[in-house]
Structures are given as structure tokens and as C-alpha cells.
Write a protein that holds these residues in place. Structure first.
Motif, PDB file in Angstrom:
ATOM      1  N   LEU A   1       0.615  -1.201  -0.096  1.00 59.39           N
ATOM      2  CA  LEU A   1      -0.171  -0.128  -0.369  1.00 59.39           C
ATOM      3  C   LEU A   1       0.981   1.051  -0.007  1.00 59.39           C
ATOM      4  O   LEU A   1       0.435   2.134   0.271  1.00 59.39           O
ATOM      5  CB  LEU A   1      -0.671  -0.210   0.814  1.00 59.39           C
ATOM      6  CG  LEU A   1      -2.055  -1.584   1.212  1.00 59.39           C
ATOM      7  CD1 LEU A   1      -2.401  -1.356   2.729  1.00 59.39           C
ATOM      8  CD2 LEU A   1      -3.067  -1.042   0.265  1.00 59.39           C
ATOM      9  N   HIS A   2       2.433   1.273  -0.136  1.00 59.09           N
ATOM     10  CA  HIS A   2       3.213   1.818  -0.468  1.00 59.09           C
ATOM     11  C   HIS A   2       3.490   3.340   0.764  1.00 59.09           C
ATOM     12  O   HIS A   2       3.486   4.130   0.770  1.00 59.09           O
ATOM     13  CB  HIS A   2       2.484   3.007  -1.534  1.00 59.09           C
ATOM     14  CG  HIS A   2       2.426   2.429  -3.268  1.00 59.09           C
ATOM     15  ND1 HIS A   2       3.697   2.397  -4.070  1.00 59.09           N
ATOM     16  CD2 HIS A   2       1.289   2.038  -3.439  1.00 59.09           C
ATOM     17  CE1 HIS A   2       2.657   1.541  -5.028  1.00 59.09           C
ATOM     18  NE2 HIS A   2       1.213   0.959  -4.451  1.00 59.09           N
ATOM     19  N   CYS A   3       3.329   2.164   1.846  1.00 52.82           N
ATOM     20  CA  CYS A   3       3.309   2.651   3.386  1.00 52.82           C
ATOM     21  C   CYS A   3       4.859   2.451   4.062  1.00 52.82           C
ATOM     22  O   CYS A   3       5.669   2.610   3.580  1.00 52.82           O
ATOM     23  CB  CYS A   3       2.164   2.593   4.600  1.00 52.82           C
ATOM     24  SG  CYS A   3       0.674   2.082   4.363  1.00 52.82           S
ATOM     25  N   LYS A   4       4.725   3.990   5.036  1.00 48.71           N
ATOM     26  CA  LYS A   4       6.332   4.120   5.400  1.00 48.71           C
ATOM     27  C   LYS A   4       6.645   2.755   6.537  1.00 48.71           C
ATOM     28  O   LYS A   4       5.112   2.872   7.305  1.00 48.71           O
ATOM     29  CB  LYS A   4       6.501   5.660   5.776  1.00 48.71           C
ATOM     30  CG  LYS A   4       8.349   6.133   5.803  1.00 48.71           C
ATOM     31  CD  LYS A   4       7.767   7.629   6.580  1.00 48.71           C
ATOM     32  CE  LYS A   4       8.737   7.254   7.318  1.00 48.71           C
ATOM     33  NZ  LYS A   4       8.351   6.967   8.843  1.00 48.71           N
ATOM     34  N   ILE A   5       7.325   2.414   6.494  1.00 47.42           N
ATOM     35  CA  ILE A   5       7.001   1.526   7.182  1.00 47.42           C
ATOM     36  C   ILE A   5       7.995   1.911   8.605  1.00 47.42           C
ATOM     37  O   ILE A   5       9.432   2.225   9.005  1.00 47.42           O
ATOM     38  CB  ILE A   5       7.539   0.273   7.302  1.00 47.42           C
ATOM     39  CG1 ILE A   5       6.369  -0.683   6.157  1.00 47.42           C
ATOM     40  CG2 ILE A   5       7.126  -1.385   8.377  1.00 47.42           C
ATOM     41  CD1 ILE A   5       4.956  -0.963   5.953  1.00 47.42           C
ATOM     42  N   SER A   6       7.436   2.301   9.713  1.00 46.09           N
ATOM     43  CA  SER A   6       7.731   2.639  10.567  1.00 46.09           C
ATOM     44  C   SER A   6       9.105   1.884  10.983  1.00 46.09           C
ATOM     45  O   SER A   6       8.343   0.887  12.142  1.00 46.09           O
ATOM     46  CB  SER A   6       7.171   3.364  12.322  1.00 46.09           C
ATOM     47  OG  SER A   6       5.368   4.002  11.389  1.00 46.09           O
ATOM     48  N   PRO A   7      10.346   2.102  11.649  1.00 46.26           N
ATOM     49  CA  PRO A   7      11.488   1.821  12.722  1.00 46.26           C
ATOM     50  C   PRO A   7      10.875   0.883  13.458  1.00 46.26           C
ATOM     51  O   PRO A   7      11.171   0.984  14.392  1.00 46.26           O
ATOM     52  CB  PRO A   7      12.257   2.244  11.879  1.00 46.26           C
ATOM     53  CG  PRO A   7      12.167   4.030  11.559  1.00 46.26           C
ATOM     54  CD  PRO A   7      10.553   4.114  10.892  1.00 46.26           C
TER      55      PRO A   7
END
Ligand code: ADP
Ligand code: MG
Ligand code: ZN
Length: 495
Positions: free
Chosen positions: A75-81
Motif C-alpha cells: 500500500l506504499h506506506c512508510k514502515i515505521s522503524p
């Protein structure tokens, strides 16, 4: 005097955002080892952890994290580190702990989008593809189920579902119509099913949708007050519930009333929405970081590993189908709603390289048969080579397109190849000039009055004659040849 603007003149625009809960297809629950299998005897898949006994500790199921990251990437999200779980406190009998473990201020995935293809004539100025923002996607546990059945005046609680992993996917309020909302939901379902992280079954509750809807006068920037809908368990009901709710709000506004922020339920029998409760605010839930689980630190390596496992997704496939096969975007969207359907289409094209013809047949004849029977493409009894075989019979003139549709139905019913059915039923198209001439002459002979009218200039009667010849031939005459010969003969009479 300037015209008085009444509420009757105002044009309203819908603003919609969807919250979708997807059950992740893991074998075991999110924080314990209990099975997630659907349909087992009530409370047979529980343990002290998912029953919320005091003193137990949850442990995160790694597969849940992997599936959530995979979906976030798709879904083209930023994956939080760095993200963490939170307790969402509320009281309900299906929630034995008195809180749900969810994510709140630090969700796993944020700021993504999903591209949705809209049928012609519906798209905004951005063209036929609309990008809808994904605000966040986070992991949480499902609650149990209250059962109000049986003769006793009592309700029961089944906790098999308690602790089943969910991914909650929240869209931005970017959706502007019910059709767009349905298209978004279908596209999202396709992504989840492609990724094999959710079975997408709305009736069984593995995919649940809560639409938020409001109206605003066209041209106004600020959003209106929204209503959230719950309790909807099929695509058809989502559509109906949203349509009803927008009509309700519009009527209210036109009458000078105000929309109240609340949660409403869809009543399937009465086909109306009814108030469930006033809108709860975040502070009602007294969120705080879950003390029993460590924060999640997700290394870039893991994200990259998971990225490598992504299959070709529906939007990439749709774009490729449109480009590679030269079919309309809308066709490509329909054909890529499931991986199996897309595969079926490609297998047919490999054997009969006329993509648009195949697309037309799949979207009308094949999907109709599947829908009528409530089947999936995997249940289709016509393998691609037999489908191609049918289309070749049309192309080489053996049967007409009309007869082919009847043959197709028979193929679907019996699973037999087209050639066999055509031979057995004597459906071969009549292209022989002599045979067609006989038919044409018979028809002309039987209709002297129409011939006279034609002679006097009523040339639109050609269609009538063609129809009569086709009827006389039981649909088997080659329509092109019939047309040609009729035109010639009638034209000669005219002179
Ligand atoms: P909550 O968690 O309280 O339900 P959110 O801010 O997370 O609230 O929003 C929930 C959903 O409602 C989101 O999908 C969002 O896009 C949508 N939404 C927010 N405001 C509106 C509005 N005015 N009209 C329609 N949808 C809205
Ligand atoms: Mg909500
Ligand atoms: Zn358990």
C-alpha cells in the motif's frame, strides 16, 4: 432583489473515508498459540492468554508482523522503524481483558496510497485512475463474538475469535462517491488476496468495512460532520448502507437540520441506518502504551527481505494488462481483481491472441456464469484451451457469435469442448451461398408487402428481413452473408 438562496439550491458533495479490518491468515493467534481456524466449536480455541486471565503475558506472532509489513509495503506506506502497541480500554462481554491490544500513536504503517480504476464517466479530472490516501495501517487483536441465539433468554460469548490478528487499514477522506468507495474496497480486497494475507471473505467477517461519511456544499473546503457505519457484511450492503446514509444526511441538511457525529448500524431487513451510539472520542478509550509488550524495532534488512516477497500487485498488473494487451483500463481492472482470473485471461490470450475479444467474453459471459452460481474462477469448468477453441470456431466462420453464446453456456454446464457440442447439435453456421439464397428467397416470397414498402424507400426494413432469415435458419445463417445477399436482391427490385 437578489435571489434568495435556499438549501434546496445547494449541491452537496460526499466525503468518505473507510476503516477496514482485515483478519490476517496466520495459523495461530496474534499473542498466543491458539488456532485461528474459522467455524470450530465455540470456545474450543482458547487459552489463558486469549481468555484474558490475570498474570499471563502476550508474545507477538512473527507472522503477523511479516504480513502487516508486506501489506504496508504493497500500500506504499512508510514502515515505521519504531512502533509500539497500545491498550484501548473499553468494556464489552466479548473482550475478557477489558482492553484490546492495538496500536495508537505509533502505528506500524503510515502515509500510503491505493490507486483505484474507475469506470468511464465517473473519474474526476485526474483521469480514470484515482489515488486514495492510506492514513495508517496497524496491527491489533480481534475480540470474541456475542451469540444471541437458541431458546434460552440468555446470550453466550464465543472467544475463538478473541486474539485473531487484524490489520486495521484507515483511508484518508479522499473518497467522493459511493461508487468510488466500493471501487476502493474492491481494490483493497484484491491487494490483500493477492498478498495471501487475508481471504477477503466479508460474509465470514474476515474483511470488515466501516465507512465514515459526511456531506459538504460543493466548493466548501471544510468537511461536514461525519457518521460512522458499522455492522455491514457484504459489498452489496456496504453500497446500500452508504447510499442510504448519504440520502439521509442530504435530506436532513436540506431541511435545515444538522448531522450529529455518531455511530450508526446498518439494518439489513429495514434497509436503513439506526443510531448505535454517540461518537466515542479517543480519550474515552484511555489509550496508553502496552506495558506487557516491548516496542517494535524493525530493521531495514527485514523490510527489504519482505519487499522481495511481494508478487506483482493488482495495480502493476492492471497497468501492464492495459499496456501489453491494449485493452481499456477498466477491463484491466476487472480482469485483475483476482490473481486467478488474471492468470486465466493470460492463459487464454496465449492460445488465442485477441485480448479484447477474450476480455469481452470473460467480462460478460464468463463472469455472469460465475456470479449466477456464486463461484470463483477456480471452479470454472472451461479450461483456457477450450475457451480459445470456442473463439476459433467463431473466427473461422463455423458458428456465429450468437450461437457461440449458447455453446458457451452448454460448455459451462457440461464441461465439454465447443467442437463436440457444435457437431452434436448441428449448430454449424450456414455460409454456403446456395443454402443462404434459398433462405433469402423464402423470406422474400413470404413478405410481399414489406418488399413493396422497401421498394418505395423504407430501407430500414432491411433489418426486418435479416431477422426473418436468421429466425428461419435457427440462428445458423452467416449474418454477414445474409445481409449482403438481401441488400443485393432488394436493391435489384428497386430498380
Ligand atoms: P476515528 O478513529 O475516531 O474513527 P479517524 O480520524 O481515524 O477517527 O478517522 C476515521 C475515518 O474517518 C478515516 O477513514 C477518515 O478518512 C474518515 N474521516 C475523517 N473525517 C471525515 C469526514 N469529515 N467525513 C468523512 N470521513 C471522514
Ligand atoms: Mg473509527
Ligand atoms: Zn489463546
Amino acid at each position: 432583489m437578489p435571489p434568495v438562496e435556499t438549501k434546496q439550491d445547494i449541491q452537496y458533495e460526499a466525503v468518505i473515508g473507510l476503516e477496514v479490518h482485515a483478519q490476517l491468515k496466520t495459523a495461530s493467534k496474534i499473542f498466543c498459540g491458539c488456532s485461528t481456524k474459522f467455524g470450530a466449536a465455540s470456545n474450543s480455541q482458547t487459552c489463558p492468554i486469549c481468555l484474558g486471565m490475570p498474570g499471563v503475558l502476550p508474545v507477538l506472532n512473527r507472522r503477523v508482523l511479516e504480513m502487516a509489513v508486506k501489506t504496508g509495503l504493497a500500500l506504499h506506506c512508510k514502515i515505521s522503524p519504531y512502533s509500539r502497541f497500545a491498550r484501548k480500554n473499553y468494556f464489552y462481554p466479548d473482550l475478557p481483558k477489558g482492553y484490546q491490544i492495538s496500536q495508537y500513536e505509533l502505528p506500524l504503517c503510515e502515509h500510503g496510497y491505493l490507486e483505484v480504476a474507475l469506470p468511464a464517466g465517473q473519474a474526476g479530472e485526474s483521469g480514470r485512475i484515482k489515488r486514495i490516501g492510506i492514513r495508517r495501517a496497524h496491527m491489533e487483536e480481534d475480540a470474541g463474538k456475542n451469540l444471541h441465539e437458541g431458546l434460552e433468554a440468555a446470550s453466550h460469548v464465543d472467544l475463538n475469535r478473541a486474539g485473531v490478528p487484524l490489520l486495521e487499514i484507515v483511508s484518508e477522506p479522499d473518497i467522493r462517491s459511493v461508487d468510488e468507495a466500493v471501487a476502493y474496497l474492491k481494490a483493497l480486497r484484491a491487494v490483500l488476496v493477492y498478498l495471501d494475507v487475508c481471504d477477503g471473505n466479508m460474509e465470514e467477517g474476515s474483511l470488515r468495512c466501516e465507512p465514515n461519511l459526511s456531506l459538504r456544499p460543493v466548493g466548501q473546503k471544510e468537511f461536514g460532520t461525519r457518521v460512522e457505519l458499522k455492522n455491514i457484511n457484504s459489498f452489496r450492503f456496504v453500497q446500500k448502507a452508504m447510499e442510504y446514509e448519504l440520502r439521509r444526511q442530504e435530506k436532513l441538511l436540506r431541511e435545515g437540520g444538522r448531522v450529529v457525529q455518531e455511530t450508526r448500524l446498518w439494518n439489513t431487513e429495514k434497509e436503513i441506518t439506526v443510531v448505535m451510539r454517540g461518537k466515542e472520542e479517543a480519550h474515552d478509550y484511555r489509550y496508553f502504551p502496552e506495558p506487557d509488550l516491548v516496542p517494535l524495532m524493525i530493521p531495514a534488512d527485514l523490510i527489504n527481505e519482505i519487499r522481495k516477497t511481494l508478487p506483482e500487485l493488482p495495480d502493476a498488473k492492471r497497468e501492464r494488462f492495459a499496456r501489453e494487451y491494449g485493452i481499456p483500463v477498466y477491463d484491466a481492472e476487472v480482469l485483475t481483481t483476482s490473481r486467478d482470473l488474471a492468470h486465466y485471461f493470460e492463459a487464454c490470450v496465449a492460445m488465442y491472441p485477441q485480448p479484447k475479444t477474450i476480455s469481452n467474453w470473460i467480462m460478460t459471459e464468463l463472469l455472469r456464469e460465475l456470479n449466477n452460481r456464486g463461484q470463483e474462477i477456480a471452479d470454472c469448468p472451461i479450461p483456457p484451451e477450450r475457451f480459445a477453441g470456442l473463439l476459433k470456431l467463431i473466427e473461422d466462420g463455423t458458428i456465429s457469435g450468437k450461437i457461440a453464446k449458447a455453446v458457451f453456456e452448454e460448455m459451462y454446464r457440461t464441461g465439454r469442448p465447443a467442437g463436440e457440442i457444435v457437431k452434436e447439435k448441428g449448430l454449424v453456421q450456414i455460409s454456403d451461398a446456395g443454402a443462404i439464397e434459398t433462405l433469402v428467397d423464402d423470406v422474400l416470397g413470404a413478405h410481399p408487402n414489406e418488399r413493396e414498402s422497401y421498394r418505395q424507400g423504407k430501407t430500414q426494413l432491411l433489418g426486418f428481413f435479416v431477422g426473418q432469415v436468421m429466425k428461419r435458419s435457427q440462428g445458423k445463417a452467416n449474418p454477414g452473408k445474409v445481409n449482403e445477399l438481401l441488400k443485393k436482391k432488394l436493391g435489384e427490385e428497386k430498380k
